[in-house]
Design an enzyme around this catalytic site. Structure first.
Site: not given
Ligand code: ATP
Ligand code: MG
Length: 603
Positions: A71, A306, A316
């Protein structure tokens, strides 16, 4: 730590040279699908699209399709790096293609700044997307028209309805883990009614939040995600890509499976928190494929753990708070676990690849020790980083017999290898004279036990130079040492015949007063003092390390005057440093501490 370390892992200058990749459950699934030909019949028209579009295409040349769907609401962090390495790595290893797709269905929080930095970070990690180095990334907002059509189709097929209950009523009627939900009174109204209502939602004739479109599944399902999840909401917000075209936006749970299917994704890999969403993912795609809107076979979702890294925050939102509250100097502050921050700290793409390979992929959550990440950096830098000497806390050492032994004003040239394991890289030179800079901590008037460096009467070698004998120090009125004094022992210069006739226990690093350059060196330490700074809802701001940055004025050897921004060095005895990617210039050198020579985290 519960991550598997492959038995065949070894220090590697380049992670790609660890050719035998350990298997994991995702590789097994993919190998099994390839063997069974699960996706062999798919067609690909060259771009994402619905069933009719893909039917015009060729058999898909990509054996599998994966995707990385950030995102665009923040900078990528080390957790995303894991996901990137998994998704792009699997596509590369199995003759597939990995898509970069911006999941931009949430207009309020998204921004073009993030769209750009995310692309740069993925490229920097060594990947290109969508099958070509010049392809633009995909974006979910390009599919808004299709999503709208899919929603109308669901209404027409009796699979969706517009619910006008208030948010509170909906919450109450959803039930909970022990109590089934209650059907909305709007659920049983006619298809024509819902279609009209939904079009009014789209046409901007209804208030934000006044109603939502919901899938009609089962209000008594044990999986709460199947109790008629909301799939479209009214939100008057300007979208960074579609502007004000829409005042309704699809919910993530509805949009995501559709994005995957339009892109002919085969294996949709996500983190474990989406496990409970999988039944809805399957429900939705089954209906849209049945209805002929989407090409089958449907993509399948698989979840992996994760990344949780000690002393590090990977959210984020929380990272944004550190930036906006100025706890750090921006997203690319070298203490930040963002990809831009890690890069500025001296991390290389190889080190992050190695890290992803080493932690592997599992289905259960665990914590990875921060030292694992640092170890990967150290291993990848050791073979490549140029060596140099730097004095971080300088005090002057005067060789009181220099004029007699060497001659007044004489500078004696010393040589050292640029890299001890790569003689082909050649040597560096610097000069020794009557005065040199040494580390303040290398002198002790009264040496503690086991101290082999400078104290009155002791001999040490100035690395690549001569053996000297300490004779004492000059002090100021307050008793602080202002200059260390020593005599040079003739005929002991490194590399000259008989130079090792005088045995010493200590070797110290130094730079000549005559040719040393000044540099700013930023010494970084962990950003948090608590290994799990935000676990259990803790206030991570309270766990900030007040001493995570110390700036010192160092003396550096002349060869460092040619350092390029981003160039990595080993400052002998001190660790690995990188010329800062933003502030460093040859006129005003700035170096960042990357990682020490040894793991100091266990202590
Ligand atoms: P945040 O919680 O930091 O906003 P998010 O998962 O919402 O992270 P996205 O931009 O939606 O962030 O994530 C893009 C991809 O990265 C998704 O497929 C998500 O599962 C993966 N991802 C995010 N954080 C991690 C993590 N700590 N370990 C492994 N994969 C991750
Ligand atoms: Mg997300």
């Amino acid at each position: 730590m519960s991550h598997p370390t492959p038995a065949n892992s070894k220090p590697a200058a380049n992670a790609a040279s660890e050719t035998v990749k350990p298997s994991n459950f995702l590789r097994q699934i993919i190998e099994s699908d390839l063997e069974k030909g699960t996706y062999a019949q798919r067609r690909w028209a060259g771009t994402p699209g619905d069933a009719a579009h893909q039917a015009t295409g060729q058999p898909d040349p990509a054996k599998i399709r994966t995707r990385f769907p950030p995102e665009p609401n923040g900078y990528l962090h080390i957790g995303h790096a894991k996901s990137i390495c998994i998704n792009f790595g699997l596509a590369r290893d199995y003759g597939g293609v990995c898509h970069l797709r911006f999941d931009d269905t949430n207009p309020e929080k998204e921004d073009l700044e993030y769209v750009n930095t995310i692309q740069n970070s993925v490229r920097w990690l060594g990947f290109d997307w969508n099958g070509s180095p010049t392809a633009p990334p995909y974006q979910a907002s390009d599919y808004f028209d299709f999503m709208y059509r899919a929603a109308e189709y669901l209404i027409e097929a009796g699979h969706a309805y517009v619910d006008e209950q208030t948010a509170d009523q909906m919450r109450v009627n959803r039930g909970d883990f022990s109590k089934p939900g209650t059907d909305s009174p709007f659920r049983a109204l006619s298809i024509e009614h819902h279609l009209t209502r939904f079009r009014q939602m789209r046409d901007g004739r209804l208030e934000d939040g006044s109603m939502v479109l919901r899938a009609k599944i089962d209000m008594a399902s044990p999986n709460i995600n199947l109790r008629d999840p909301a799939i479209y909401r009214i939100r008057r917000a300007t979208h960074h890509a579609t502007g004000d075209k829409w005042c309704i936006y699809p919910m993530y749970t509805f949009a995501h499976p559709i994005e995957d299917a339009l892109e002919q994704i085969t294996h949709s890999l996500c983190t474990l928190e989406f496990e409970d969403q999988r039944p809805f993912y399957d429900w939705l795609l089954a209906r849209l494929i049945d209805g002929g809107l989407l090409a089958g076979p449907a993509p399948r979702q698989y979840e992996f753990a994760r990344l949780n890294l000690t002393y590090v925050i990977t959210s984020k939102r929380k990272l944004a708070q550190l930036v906006y509250d100025q706890k750090v100097n921006g997203w690319d502050d070298p203490r930040m676990p963002t990809i831009v921050g890690l890069r500025r700290r001296g991390y290389t793409p190889e080190s992050l690849q190695l890290f992803a390979d080493r932690i592997g992929v599992t289905k259960s959550d665990s914590w990875i020790d921060y030292s694992t990440l640092e170890g990967c950096l150290r291993e990848t830098l050791d073979g490549s980083a140029t060596r140099a000497m730097a004095v971080l806390d300088p005090i002057k050492l005067v060789l009181t017999n220099w004029d007699e032994v060497m001659g007044a004003d004489v500078q004696d040239e010393c040589t050292a290898p640029i890299h001890p394991h790569h003689p082909e890289l050649g040597t560096r030179t610097f000069s020794i004279g009557k005065a040199v800079w040494i580390e303040r901590s290398d002198y002790e008037e009264t040496p503690p036990k086991g101290f082999f460096r400078l104290f009155p009467g002791n001999k040490v070698r100035l690395k690549y130079g001569h053996v000297i004998e300490c004779t004492g120090a000059n002090k100021d009125a307050d008793g602080n040492v202002t200059e260390v004094l020593a005599t040079l022992i003739p005929d002991t210069k490194s590399g000259t015949p008989g130079s090792d006739s005088v045995k010493v226990k200590g070797v110290i690093t130094w730079v000549g007063v005559a040719d040393a350059l000044d540099a700013e060196v930023r010494l970084y330490d962990r950003l948090f003092l608590d290994p799990q700074p935000d676990a259990g809802g803790k206030d991570f701001i309270e766990a900030l390390n007040p001493n995570s940055l110390k700036v010192v004025q160092a003396k550096i050897e002349p060869s460092l005057g040619r350092a390029r921004a981003d160039q990595k060095f080993q400052f002998e005895r001190h660790g690995y440093f990188v010329a800062d990617g933003v502030d460093h210039t040859t006129k005003k050198p700035v170096f960042n501490f990357s990682v020490g020579l040894k793991d100091s985290w266990g202590k």
